[in-house]
Design a protein around this motif. Structure first.
Motif, short mmCIF file in Angstrom:
data_model
loop_
_atom_site.label_atom_id
_atom_site.label_comp_id
_atom_site.label_asym_id
_atom_site.label_seq_id
_atom_site.Cartn_x
_atom_site.Cartn_y
_atom_site.Cartn_z
N GLY A 1 0.78 -1.31 0.22
CA GLY A 1 0.10 -0.14 0.02
C GLY A 1 0.89 1.05 -0.23
N ALA A 2 -0.09 2.59 0.21
CA ALA A 2 0.90 3.41 0.30
C ALA A 2 1.72 3.87 1.30
N VAL A 3 2.69 3.42 1.48
CA VAL A 3 3.86 3.76 2.72
C VAL A 3 4.91 3.61 2.16
N GLY A 4 6.17 4.33 2.65
CA GLY A 4 7.62 4.96 2.06
C GLY A 4 8.59 5.32 3.22
N PRO A 5 9.22 5.45 3.17
CA PRO A 5 10.92 5.47 4.28
C PRO A 5 10.55 7.51 4.51
N ILE A 6 11.22 7.62 5.57
CA ILE A 6 11.53 9.13 5.51
C ILE A 6 12.73 9.52 5.06
#
Length: 230
Positions: free
Chosen positions: A136-141
């Motif tokens: 899904g719509a997730v990502g790292p900093i």
């Protein structure tokens, strides 16, 4: 009639907790409290619901290596929770030795989440995340600064800040739900980049599910997890 009422009540309670009858009978501990914790030897299992706009989440555990959550967080942005199992290391990076970890998980094919290690250094001054799979719509900093083969995996490395501490995120190239990770090698690589001092102290090695959304209720299960100090 008395037995029927008891059975109906038990089913209702299980439904609220998001647990199946099989899981409930098997689990030795469970809770729906946001910050519930449970100790198992050198490990601590935490429900850890901390974001804004959260839904219900319940956790169960048979051990530090066999636990899971049912979560029903709305389909909105922002991390809602990070249920996890943690082991305290409390050692300088230079003294970690052959620090390794292994895991095996069962995750849903919907929702937005990452299965990830969270490693804290120098009393939460630095956070090292190892993303093992994501959906899904997730990502790292932060921004991508390198691609590296280390610790038994190939990662895209991101560096940034969450406003409270520096974050180094290692995002595995290709999702996996079961693996062994050489954590000492990852930490040594970070030292080699000059981002951390070799005497920086590793606090906890945490492993769990960073959940952003899980509408209608989803199950996340850790079938196996362990940390082996060097």
């Amino acid at each position: 009639m008395r037995l029927s009422r008891v059975a109906v009540t038990c089913v209702a309670v299980l439904a609220v907790l998001g647990l199946t009858t099989t899981t409930a009978h098997a689990a030795v501990w469970g809770s729906s409290a946001k910050f519930a914790t449970w100790s198992d030897g050198a490990y601590t299992v935490r429900n850890n619901v901390w974001g804004s706009g959260v839904g219900p989440q319940s956790i169960w555990a048979n051990s530090h290596g066999n636990w899971g959550v049912w979560a029903s967080h709305p389909d909105t942005g922002g991390v809602k929770s990070y249920p996890h199992s943690a082991r305290a290391i409390d050692s300088p990076i230079s003294d970690l030795g052959d620090l390794t970890s292994e895991f095996d998980v069962t995750v849903p094919n919907s929702g937005a989440y990452a299965t990830a290690y969270d490693i804290w250094v120098d009393d939460h001054s630095y956070e090292i995340m190892l993303w093992m799979n994501q959906h899904g719509a997730v990502g790292p900093i932060g921004s991508r600064v390198a691609t590296v083969d280390v610790g038994g995996h190939t990662w895209n490395v991101h560096r940034g800040s969450n406003g409270s501490n520096e974050v180094f995120s290692f995002v595995r190239r290709g999702d996996t739900t079961a693996a062994t990770v050489d954590i000492d090698s990852v930490m040594s690589w970070i030292v080699g980049q000059g981002w951390l001092d070799a005497q920086a102290s590793v606090g906890e090695v945490q492993f769990g599910f960073e959940i952003t959304s899980s509408s209608d209720g989803l199950d996340f299960v850790t079938d196996e997890y362990s940390v082996t100090p060097g």
